[in-house]
Structures are given as structure tokens and as C-alpha cells.
Design an enzyme around this catalytic site. Sequence first.
Site, mmCIF file in Angstrom:
data_model
loop_
_atom_site.group_PDB
_atom_site.id
_atom_site.type_symbol
_atom_site.label_atom_id
_atom_site.label_comp_id
_atom_site.label_asym_id
_atom_site.label_seq_id
_atom_site.Cartn_x
_atom_site.Cartn_y
_atom_site.Cartn_z
ATOM 1 N N HIS A 147 -7.889 -0.418 -0.649
ATOM 2 C CA HIS A 147 -8.264 -1.643 0.071
ATOM 3 C C HIS A 147 -8.036 -2.868 -0.817
ATOM 4 O O HIS A 147 -7.561 -3.908 -0.358
ATOM 5 C CB HIS A 147 -9.748 -1.619 0.452
ATOM 6 C CG HIS A 147 -10.129 -0.529 1.407
ATOM 7 N ND1 HIS A 147 -10.924 0.526 1.044
ATOM 8 C CD2 HIS A 147 -9.819 -0.344 2.715
ATOM 9 C CE1 HIS A 147 -11.109 1.312 2.093
ATOM 10 N NE2 HIS A 147 -10.444 0.816 3.117
ATOM 11 N N ARG A 204 -13.100 8.761 2.664
ATOM 12 C CA ARG A 204 -13.578 10.117 2.978
ATOM 13 C C ARG A 204 -13.484 11.064 1.779
ATOM 14 O O ARG A 204 -14.052 12.155 1.821
ATOM 15 C CB ARG A 204 -12.808 10.693 4.171
ATOM 16 C CG ARG A 204 -13.184 10.009 5.485
ATOM 17 C CD ARG A 204 -12.653 10.741 6.697
ATOM 18 N NE ARG A 204 -13.237 10.228 7.918
ATOM 19 C CZ ARG A 204 -12.656 9.337 8.744
ATOM 20 N NH1 ARG A 204 -11.467 8.848 8.458
ATOM 21 N NH2 ARG A 204 -13.281 8.931 9.825
ATOM 22 N N MET A 218 -12.950 -0.529 7.273
ATOM 23 C CA MET A 218 -14.239 0.028 7.713
ATOM 24 C C MET A 218 -15.199 0.097 6.519
ATOM 25 O O MET A 218 -16.184 0.836 6.549
ATOM 26 C CB MET A 218 -14.047 1.408 8.337
ATOM 27 C CG MET A 218 -13.218 1.338 9.620
ATOM 28 S SD MET A 218 -13.624 2.606 10.812
ATOM 29 C CE MET A 218 -13.296 4.074 9.881
ATOM 30 N N GLY A 219 -14.901 -0.674 5.485
ATOM 31 C CA GLY A 219 -15.807 -0.762 4.348
ATOM 32 C C GLY A 219 -15.695 0.428 3.416
ATOM 33 O O GLY A 219 -14.756 1.206 3.471
ATOM 34 N N TYR A 220 -16.683 0.539 2.519
ATOM 35 C CA TYR A 220 -16.695 1.504 1.423
ATOM 36 C C TYR A 220 -15.357 1.418 0.679
ATOM 37 O O TYR A 220 -14.609 2.378 0.553
ATOM 38 C CB TYR A 220 -16.995 2.922 1.899
ATOM 39 C CG TYR A 220 -17.811 3.652 0.849
ATOM 40 C CD1 TYR A 220 -19.138 3.315 0.635
ATOM 41 C CD2 TYR A 220 -17.244 4.617 0.031
ATOM 42 C CE1 TYR A 220 -19.886 3.923 -0.362
ATOM 43 C CE2 TYR A 220 -17.973 5.241 -0.977
ATOM 44 C CZ TYR A 220 -19.286 4.875 -1.151
ATOM 45 O OH TYR A 220 -20.032 5.484 -2.140
ATOM 46 N N LEU A 221 -15.094 0.214 0.218
ATOM 47 C CA LEU A 221 -13.767 -0.143 -0.276
ATOM 48 C C LEU A 221 -13.408 0.577 -1.573
ATOM 49 O O LEU A 221 -14.271 0.847 -2.414
ATOM 50 C CB LEU A 221 -13.698 -1.664 -0.489
ATOM 51 C CG LEU A 221 -14.082 -2.522 0.729
ATOM 52 C CD1 LEU A 221 -13.918 -4.002 0.387
ATOM 53 C CD2 LEU A 221 -13.248 -2.162 1.952
HETATM 54 O O1 PAF Z 1 -7.914 1.801 8.821
HETATM 55 C C1 PAF Z 1 -9.104 1.516 9.077
HETATM 56 O O2 PAF Z 1 -9.946 1.437 8.179
HETATM 57 C C2 PAF Z 1 -9.495 1.292 10.522
HETATM 58 O O3 PAF Z 1 -8.845 2.169 11.374
HETATM 59 C C3 PAF Z 1 -9.324 -0.168 10.977
HETATM 60 C C4 PAF Z 1 -7.854 -0.569 10.985
HETATM 61 C C5 PAF Z 1 -10.085 -1.085 10.054
HETATM 62 C C6 PAF Z 1 -9.860 -0.334 12.388
HETATM 63 O O4 PAF Z 1 -11.207 -0.029 12.455
#
Ligand code: PAF
Length: 281
Positions: free
Chosen positions: A37, A187, A30-33
Amino acid sequence: MQIVKSIEEVRSIVRGWRKEGLRVGLVPTMGYLHEGHKSLIVKAVSENDRVVVSDFVNPTQFGANEDLESYPRDIERDAAICEAAGASLVFHPEPEEMYFPDNCTFVDMDGLTKGLCGKSRPTHFRGVCTVVSKLFHIVMPDRAYFGQKDAQQLAVIRRMVRDLNFEITIVGCPIVREKDGLAMSSRNTYLNAEERKAALILHKSLQAAEALMQTGERDVAVIKAAIVERMKTEPLARIDYVEIVDAETLEDAAAIERPVLAATAVYIGKTRLIDNFIFEV
Ligand code: PAF
């Protein structure tokens, strides 16, 4: 590395790779890596010829009073991280690209999604399963990579892939922590300095439980009580749940005889954080 916004562009690029016989990895985000990630992307790059990172804040997995609007976003920074980690393509769609206005099809799951985070976030996993299925259909990867920090999500996706016959290998990757032990999460950026310190209680409490198990404690109630007691020493922490469950089925573990997942969700101020560990007997 390319950044594309449309499903059609992703499909056409991946089709080209497939014609060349290349193996494709997908890292859904969901970005904001962060470094967590990045570790998924690096692993995916090491195991595939091409790696797609999806960067999409998925609205269907947020509950009505959750942080969809305030969820941090920074596609330029994300793209730089993806490129440095060796990704080939970033898929960054708008919500309208992913969902028709009259979308009425969802992927839902019983059982595994009802406990743990599913108790306080009853529609969350429906949104996750739906978007991950869509991403699987769009990218059609050979492998997809998910972090162990979202342990329930990882178990749910493994089960969905099994139950719906997706021909995709799910690769779970270890939790990446800050130097002081806090599990990395987008978060964490919500925490002020005082809350950031208080957030260490999640890892500390779980570490105490792990030490108990390592010294031979096998009584689930005793271990759970030890986690709760430790958690309560932090005035800013409000427990959502502390659970010890079978690591695969996510059913309550009566005894510690098979691998178990010790998992917790805790509010630090208004921020809900999760952490866990797996104990192999
Ligand atoms: O883990 C996440 O960031 C999200 O739940 C995912 C797997 C990208 C699905 O939106």
C-alpha cells in the site's frame, strides 16, 4: 494530514483543492496497510499535488462465509503510514456512511469478473466495482492507484472506468514482496509460522512457470501443469485455481502470443492467497 469520516468532509476538502487547481490522487484500500500500500501512496504523492487514501473494509465485497468480521483493522497505525508516505487525507468512513440501510444500487460487470477469483467469489467484484465507483464519485480524483497483486481487480477497474466513462486515469503498480518472495497482503497476518513458510509455494511455482516461458515454452497446458505439479509439492497448499489468461480480456489464452497473466489462488490452511505475473512476449 487529516482523517475524516464523512463523505461531506471529503467533498468539501477536495473542492477546496480543486479551486486551487491542484491535482488529486486516490489510493483505495481496506486498511491494515503494508509496504505494498505504501508504494501506491508514494507513487500517488509523486504524481499528484494531494493524495487521498480511503481506508474502508467494504462489506459488499465479502461473501457470506468470508472474513469480513476478522479482517484486520488498525486505523492509528494506518494513519501513521499514510502520513509518513506523504498522503494529505485519510477517508475512514463507517459502513453506515457508505451504504444506506436500504441501498439497492450496485455496479456489476459481466465477462471479466466471471473467471479466476470470480468463480469462487461470485459476488466479490460487484462489491468492488460498487465501492470503487462510490469512492470515485466522492473524491473525483484525477488518478487512482491499484496494485498488480490483485490483477483481476485492476483489469476489472480499468474496464469499468472505460465502460462507464469515468474521467480518471488508473495507475497499476507492481507487486511488492517480502524478502523471501511472498507477495505482501493484509491476509498474510492470518498465517501461522508453518503456513507462512508453506505460502512461499505460490511465488516459487509461478517463478518456475516464468522460467519455462523465458526458455521458450509456449504451450499453455504444459505451463499450467508445471505450476500445479510444483504447487502439489507443498502439503499445506490447496489450489483454488491456476490460470493463464489474456492480460487484458482475462479470457483463456490458447497460445502465448500477446501479454498473458499467469494467476493463482491457493488456500494455505484456511487462508486464501493470490499471486500472479504478467508475461510479455
Ligand atoms: O484492493 C482492495 O483493497 C479493495 O478491493 C478495494 C479496491 C480498496 C475496494 O474495497
